[in-house]
Design a protein around this motif. Sequence first.
Motif, PDB file in Angstrom:
ATOM      1  N   LEU A 163       0.828  -1.210   0.000  1.00  0.00           N
ATOM      2  CA  LEU A 163       0.000   0.000   0.000  1.00  0.00           C
ATOM      3  C   LEU A 163       0.860   1.255   0.000  1.00  0.00           C
ATOM      4  O   LEU A 163       0.552   2.229  -0.700  1.00  0.00           O
ATOM      5  CB  LEU A 163      -0.946   0.004   1.204  1.00  0.00           C
ATOM      6  CG  LEU A 163      -2.083  -1.001   1.138  1.00  0.00           C
ATOM      7  CD1 LEU A 163      -2.827  -1.040   2.468  1.00  0.00           C
ATOM      8  CD2 LEU A 163      -3.039  -0.658   0.008  1.00  0.00           C
ATOM      9  N   THR A 164       1.927   1.251   0.771  1.00  0.00           N
ATOM     10  CA  THR A 164       2.839   2.397   0.802  1.00  0.00           C
ATOM     11  C   THR A 164       3.433   2.630  -0.582  1.00  0.00           C
ATOM     12  O   THR A 164       3.487   3.771  -1.061  1.00  0.00           O
ATOM     13  CB  THR A 164       3.958   2.172   1.841  1.00  0.00           C
ATOM     14  OG1 THR A 164       3.361   2.051   3.131  1.00  0.00           O
ATOM     15  CG2 THR A 164       4.950   3.315   1.842  1.00  0.00           C
ATOM     16  N   LYS A 165       3.872   1.566  -1.223  1.00  0.00           N
ATOM     17  CA  LYS A 165       4.440   1.677  -2.578  1.00  0.00           C
ATOM     18  C   LYS A 165       3.399   2.201  -3.555  1.00  0.00           C
ATOM     19  O   LYS A 165       3.689   3.070  -4.377  1.00  0.00           O
ATOM     20  CB  LYS A 165       4.960   0.310  -3.026  1.00  0.00           C
ATOM     21  CG  LYS A 165       5.581   0.302  -4.401  1.00  0.00           C
ATOM     22  CD  LYS A 165       6.894   1.039  -4.421  1.00  0.00           C
ATOM     23  CE  LYS A 165       7.581   0.843  -5.758  1.00  0.00           C
ATOM     24  NZ  LYS A 165       8.842   1.546  -5.840  1.00  0.00           N
ATOM     25  N   ALA A 166       2.162   1.739  -3.447  1.00  0.00           N
ATOM     26  CA  ALA A 166       1.092   2.207  -4.331  1.00  0.00           C
ATOM     27  C   ALA A 166       0.822   3.697  -4.115  1.00  0.00           C
ATOM     28  O   ALA A 166       0.611   4.445  -5.076  1.00  0.00           O
ATOM     29  CB  ALA A 166      -0.181   1.396  -4.102  1.00  0.00           C
ATOM     30  N   GLU A 167       0.845   4.144  -2.862  1.00  0.00           N
ATOM     31  CA  GLU A 167       0.651   5.566  -2.572  1.00  0.00           C
ATOM     32  C   GLU A 167       1.774   6.403  -3.160  1.00  0.00           C
ATOM     33  O   GLU A 167       1.535   7.479  -3.717  1.00  0.00           O
ATOM     34  CB  GLU A 167       0.550   5.800  -1.062  1.00  0.00           C
ATOM     35  CG  GLU A 167      -0.748   5.310  -0.466  1.00  0.00           C
ATOM     36  CD  GLU A 167      -0.770   5.361   1.057  1.00  0.00           C
ATOM     37  OE1 GLU A 167       0.258   5.733   1.673  1.00  0.00           O
ATOM     38  OE2 GLU A 167      -1.822   5.035   1.634  1.00  0.00           O
ATOM     39  N   GLU A 168       3.012   5.919  -3.047  1.00  0.00           N
ATOM     40  CA  GLU A 168       4.162   6.630  -3.610  1.00  0.00           C
ATOM     41  C   GLU A 168       4.039   6.736  -5.125  1.00  0.00           C
ATOM     42  O   GLU A 168       4.335   7.780  -5.713  1.00  0.00           O
ATOM     43  CB  GLU A 168       5.462   5.927  -3.222  1.00  0.00           C
ATOM     44  CG  GLU A 168       5.807   6.052  -1.758  1.00  0.00           C
ATOM     45  CD  GLU A 168       6.991   5.194  -1.345  1.00  0.00           C
ATOM     46  OE1 GLU A 168       7.528   4.419  -2.184  1.00  0.00           O
ATOM     47  OE2 GLU A 168       7.382   5.284  -0.167  1.00  0.00           O
ATOM     48  N   ILE A 169       3.610   5.673  -5.760  1.00  0.00           N
ATOM     49  CA  ILE A 169       3.425   5.685  -7.216  1.00  0.00           C
ATOM     50  C   ILE A 169       2.326   6.682  -7.585  1.00  0.00           C
ATOM     51  O   ILE A 169       2.483   7.486  -8.497  1.00  0.00           O
ATOM     52  CB  ILE A 169       3.093   4.272  -7.740  1.00  0.00           C
ATOM     53  CG1 ILE A 169       4.320   3.362  -7.607  1.00  0.00           C
ATOM     54  CG2 ILE A 169       2.602   4.314  -9.186  1.00  0.00           C
ATOM     55  CD1 ILE A 169       4.040   1.888  -7.839  1.00  0.00           C
ATOM     56  N   ALA A 170       1.208   6.659  -6.846  1.00  0.00           N
ATOM     57  CA  ALA A 170       0.090   7.558  -7.123  1.00  0.00           C
ATOM     58  C   ALA A 170       0.495   9.021  -6.955  1.00  0.00           C
ATOM     59  O   ALA A 170       0.001   9.897  -7.659  1.00  0.00           O
ATOM     60  CB  ALA A 170      -1.094   7.227  -6.217  1.00  0.00           C
ATOM     61  N   GLU A 171       1.403   9.288  -6.024  1.00  0.00           N
ATOM     62  CA  GLU A 171       1.857  10.653  -5.769  1.00  0.00           C
ATOM     63  C   GLU A 171       3.010  11.054  -6.676  1.00  0.00           C
ATOM     64  O   GLU A 171       3.527  12.161  -6.580  1.00  0.00           O
ATOM     65  CB  GLU A 171       2.279  10.790  -4.300  1.00  0.00           C
ATOM     66  CG  GLU A 171       1.125  10.647  -3.328  1.00  0.00           C
ATOM     67  CD  GLU A 171       1.575  10.512  -1.886  1.00  0.00           C
ATOM     68  OE1 GLU A 171       2.803  10.445  -1.629  1.00  0.00           O
ATOM     69  OE2 GLU A 171       0.693  10.472  -1.006  1.00  0.00           O
ATOM     70  N   GLY A 172       3.433  10.146  -7.554  1.00  0.00           N
ATOM     71  CA  GLY A 172       4.531  10.425  -8.470  1.00  0.00           C
ATOM     72  C   GLY A 172       5.892  10.383  -7.802  1.00  0.00           C
ATOM     73  O   GLY A 172       6.869  10.908  -8.338  1.00  0.00           O
ATOM     74  N   LYS A 173       5.995   9.777  -6.638  1.00  0.00           N
ATOM     75  CA  LYS A 173       7.250   9.714  -5.893  1.00  0.00           C
ATOM     76  C   LYS A 173       8.016   8.420  -6.153  1.00  0.00           C
ATOM     77  O   LYS A 173       9.101   8.242  -5.626  1.00  0.00           O
ATOM     78  CB  LYS A 173       6.976   9.836  -4.389  1.00  0.00           C
ATOM     79  CG  LYS A 173       6.388  11.174  -4.001  1.00  0.00           C
ATOM     80  CD  LYS A 173       6.092  11.224  -2.522  1.00  0.00           C
ATOM     81  CE  LYS A 173       5.444  12.541  -2.135  1.00  0.00           C
ATOM     82  NZ  LYS A 173       5.041  12.548  -0.717  1.00  0.00           N
ATOM     83  N   ALA A 174       7.447   7.526  -6.932  1.00  0.00           N
ATOM     84  CA  ALA A 174       8.110   6.247  -7.218  1.00  0.00           C
ATOM     85  C   ALA A 174       7.738   5.811  -8.633  1.00  0.00           C
ATOM     86  O   ALA A 174       6.693   6.190  -9.158  1.00  0.00           O
ATOM     87  CB  ALA A 174       7.682   5.184  -6.209  1.00  0.00           C
ATOM     88  N   ASP A 175       8.629   5.043  -9.234  1.00  0.00           N
ATOM     89  CA  ASP A 175       8.370   4.509 -10.568  1.00  0.00           C
ATOM     90  C   ASP A 175       7.421   3.321 -10.466  1.00  0.00           C
ATOM     91  O   ASP A 175       7.310   2.680  -9.431  1.00  0.00           O
ATOM     92  CB  ASP A 175       9.674   4.052 -11.226  1.00  0.00           C
ATOM     93  CG  ASP A 175      10.600   5.219 -11.508  1.00  0.00           C
ATOM     94  OD1 ASP A 175      10.092   6.334 -11.746  1.00  0.00           O
ATOM     95  OD2 ASP A 175      11.822   5.021 -11.483  1.00  0.00           O
ATOM     96  N   TYR A 176       6.742   3.044 -11.556  1.00  0.00           N
ATOM     97  CA  TYR A 176       5.845   1.906 -11.589  1.00  0.00           C
ATOM     98  C   TYR A 176       6.188   1.033 -12.780  1.00  0.00           C
ATOM     99  O   TYR A 176       6.877   1.443 -13.696  1.00  0.00           O
ATOM    100  CB  TYR A 176       4.385   2.356 -11.660  1.00  0.00           C
ATOM    101  CG  TYR A 176       4.040   3.110 -12.923  1.00  0.00           C
ATOM    102  CD1 TYR A 176       3.557   2.442 -14.041  1.00  0.00           C
ATOM    103  CD2 TYR A 176       4.205   4.485 -13.010  1.00  0.00           C
ATOM    104  CE1 TYR A 176       3.251   3.114 -15.207  1.00  0.00           C
ATOM    105  CE2 TYR A 176       3.907   5.171 -14.175  1.00  0.00           C
ATOM    106  CZ  TYR A 176       3.423   4.487 -15.266  1.00  0.00           C
ATOM    107  OH  TYR A 176       3.122   5.158 -16.418  1.00  0.00           O
TER     108      TYR A 176
END
Length: 125
Positions: A101-114
């Motif tokens: 969930l944390t990784k998904a939130e980071e992706i949604a916020e543009g803070k992580a690659d997907y």
Amino acid sequence: MSTSVIERGNTKMNRKILSISSKRQVTIPQKFYQLLGFGDEAECVMRDGELIIRPIKVSSGGEFAEQILAELIREGLSGEELLTEFKKRQAQMRPAAEAMLTKAEEIAEGKADYTTYEDIFGMEE
């Protein structure tokens, strides 16, 4: 102080002004505590300049219990060894889900690659 109802847009909210002790402690009103199902722990989140305190939803990991047991049996475990390993793996479920969930939130916020399905498996022809 009594509880009041306020409206924000189409949303009605119960509101109560709380006192903050010298130790920065607040008491959750009994009505809110019971209605929301608080237990021994609460989650505190800061979002958009608001502090949100919500109950921790206790999940025993029971959603995956059958799959965990089936896997352990396939591995040949039984008796006390089965029980011990089951408890260990079940305890790993919540942290794993929270990390996802944390990784998904980071992706949604543009803070992580997907990675897309096509990135992993390629395009079917």
